[in-house]
Design a protein around this motif. Structure first.
Motif, PDB file in Angstrom:
ATOM      1  N   HIS A 210      -5.418   0.498   5.038  1.00  0.00           N
ATOM      2  CA  HIS A 210      -6.482  -0.107   4.225  1.00  0.00           C
ATOM      3  C   HIS A 210      -7.485   0.938   3.787  1.00  0.00           C
ATOM      4  O   HIS A 210      -7.990   1.686   4.612  1.00  0.00           O
ATOM      5  N   GLU A 213     -12.318   2.619  -2.427  1.00  0.00           N
ATOM      6  CA  GLU A 213     -12.110   3.262  -3.728  1.00  0.00           C
ATOM      7  C   GLU A 213     -12.798   4.613  -3.853  1.00  0.00           C
ATOM      8  O   GLU A 213     -12.721   5.258  -4.886  1.00  0.00           O
ATOM      9  N   ARG A 287      -1.890   1.958  -3.731  1.00  0.00           N
ATOM     10  CA  ARG A 287      -2.837   1.081  -3.025  1.00  0.00           C
ATOM     11  C   ARG A 287      -2.509  -0.335  -3.485  1.00  0.00           C
ATOM     12  O   ARG A 287      -2.677  -0.662  -4.645  1.00  0.00           O
ATOM     13  N   SER A 288      -2.007  -1.154  -2.554  1.00  0.00           N
ATOM     14  CA  SER A 288      -1.474  -2.461  -2.942  1.00  0.00           C
ATOM     15  C   SER A 288      -1.888  -3.537  -1.943  1.00  0.00           C
ATOM     16  O   SER A 288      -1.996  -3.277  -0.737  1.00  0.00           O
ATOM     17  N   ARG A 289      -2.092  -4.764  -2.461  1.00  0.00           N
ATOM     18  CA  ARG A 289      -2.417  -5.902  -1.585  1.00  0.00           C
ATOM     19  C   ARG A 289      -1.157  -6.596  -1.071  1.00  0.00           C
ATOM     20  O   ARG A 289      -1.233  -7.594  -0.365  1.00  0.00           O
ATOM     21  N   PRO A 295      -6.335  -4.271  -0.068  1.00  0.00           N
ATOM     22  CA  PRO A 295      -5.705  -3.050  -0.589  1.00  0.00           C
ATOM     23  C   PRO A 295      -5.377  -2.054   0.522  1.00  0.00           C
ATOM     24  O   PRO A 295      -6.261  -1.651   1.278  1.00  0.00           O
TER      25      PRO A 295
END
Ligand SMILES: Cc1cc2nc3c(=O)[nH]c(=O)nc-3n(C[C@H](O)[C@H](O)[C@H](O)COP(=O)(O)O)c2cc1C
Length: 383
Positions: A210, A213, A287-289, A295
């Motif tokens: 996790h 930004e 970076r992905s959910r 994220p």
């Protein structure tokens, strides 16, 4: 090395190693750093066994435990507090459309329909992620893990996605255990220090797992200045002595590392994932959910791409998305499908291209750190 974190914990080098693997945690502590075992994947009973093992294999060196305490999650929003009933209750919140989408994506990649053998076949990281798929993501499960951790001679309790509850911080302090919290924004660091946290782990955008930004290069000095004199560990993109020197130059007191330990000899990584990690470049991470609902940086795979596609019903919140992911991973691992198989990892994956022991990683990091600081000192002296 001598600095306040080395003195605080009685360690030789301010290198903190986050890992889900007990062998790696013990090896780093024995090499002079500080192994920190991630509790997330373990039930309270399993965590008890893992920590007992560490106690027996760490030669009396200090080590820590890390839990996940999401400030915002589906269980908190819905006021669910019974760890026994949680899995069932959370599953009830997932729409049929989402389950169907998972089945469709898996079918597209030739993964056979679910079978009872899937959980037995899944090994390593994915194998740990079975059970009800809730793990320590939920508040009530994290609290149980803290209870187990504090019954062992740990010296550090760390938490991600939010600080531990005030009551747990007090208990830790009463036992002489320091408390650290991972943050991705300056405001979170200030909040956590006010809650009573002793050390802030400032984790930049490039990190595995996790991540926020803001890049490490910007985040670390901002956090150091905002919460001085509270010690800061730099996380995200640190895997070598040069990166460690840069982190210390930004004002950190030490480094908190994660990705680099995935490919060490002591790691329990399943062979197909190990191969993918050793071959990956920085741009192979995303970076992905799609894994947990928040994220998280991980290898880009057919799974992460599927949730970006126009057909995707959209990712769910934590831990609902993770329940879908664990179900899928069980089947994907059992089928041995490489395209869908992934792993959280940071951008430094590009430098993780050979297997070394944990001790070699620690020593090479320190040797390079010394080399680079001597070079910079010499440049200054020659000027
Ligand atoms: C596979 C993996 C799993 C992670 N899981 C957690 C976790 O459960 N709790 C946590 O605090 N951090 C977790 N992290 C983040 C690490 O603690 C650490 O902050 C991060 O890896 C640092 O950046 P790096 O990957 O560039 O070294 C994870 C990282 C990786 C690579």
């Amino acid at each position: 090395m001598q600095n306040r974190l080395c003195e605080m914990f009685g360690i030789e080098f301010p290198i903190f190693a986050f890992t889900h693997c007990r062998d790696v945690a013990a090896a780093v502590s024995k090499a002079g750093g500080m192994g920190v075992l991630g509790a997330l994947a373990f039930s309270p009973d399993q965590l008890e066994l893992e920590l007992k093992w560490v106690d027996e294999h760490v030669d009396g060196k200090p080590y820590g435990v890390d839990v996940v305490m999401p400030v915002k999650s589906a269980d908190r929003d819905a006021g669910l507090h019974d760890p026994g009933a949680l899995g069932q209750q959370l599953r009830g919140m997932i729409s049929p459309e989402h389950w169907q989408y998972v089945d469709k994506v898996l079918a597209q990649y030739g993964v056979p329909p679910a079978s009872e053998d899937d959980s037995a076949a899944a090994g390593g990281y994915a194998g740990d992620m079975i059970g009800d798929g809730v793990l320590g993501w939920a508040e009530s499960k994290g609290a149980q893990q803290i209870d187990v951790a504090l019954a062992h001679p740990i010296t550090l309790l760390a938490s991600a996605l939010g600080p531990p509850p005030a009551e747990a911080i007090e208990r830790a302090h009463a036992q002489g255990v320091k408390v650290a919290a991972l943050i991705g924004r300056k405001e979170q660091a200030v909040r956590d220090v006010q809650t009573g946290v002793d050390i802030i782990i400032a984790q930049g955008y490039e990190a595995g797992g996790h991540t926020g930004e803001v890049a490490s290069m910007v985040l670390i000095p901002d956090v150091v200045d905002a919460i001085a004199p509270v010690p800061v560990l730099a996380a995200g993109g640190v895997g070598s002595g040069r990166q460690m020197a840069a982190a210390m130059a930004l004002g950190a007191d030490g480094v908190w590392t994660g990705s680099v330990w995935l490919t060490v000899a002591e790691s329990d990584m399943a062979p197909p994932v190990m191969e993918k990690l050793l071959a990956a470049e920085s741009t192979d991470t995303v970076r992905s959910r799609s894994m947990t609902g928040k994220p998280a940086r991980q290898l880009r795979t057919a799974w992460t791409e599927a949730w970006e596609s126009p057909e995707s019903p959209g990712t769910l919140s934590m831990p609902l998305q993770f329940i879908l992911w664990s179900y899928a991973m069980r089947r994907i691992t059992a089928a041995g499908n490489r395209e869908l198989l992934g792993m959280p990892v940071g951008q430094i994956v590009s430098r993780m291209n050979k297997v070394r022991t944990a001790k070699e990683v620690v020593y090479e990091m320190i040797e390079e750190y010394i080399e680079v600081t001597e070079r910079m000192n010499k440049e200054l002296a020659d000027a």
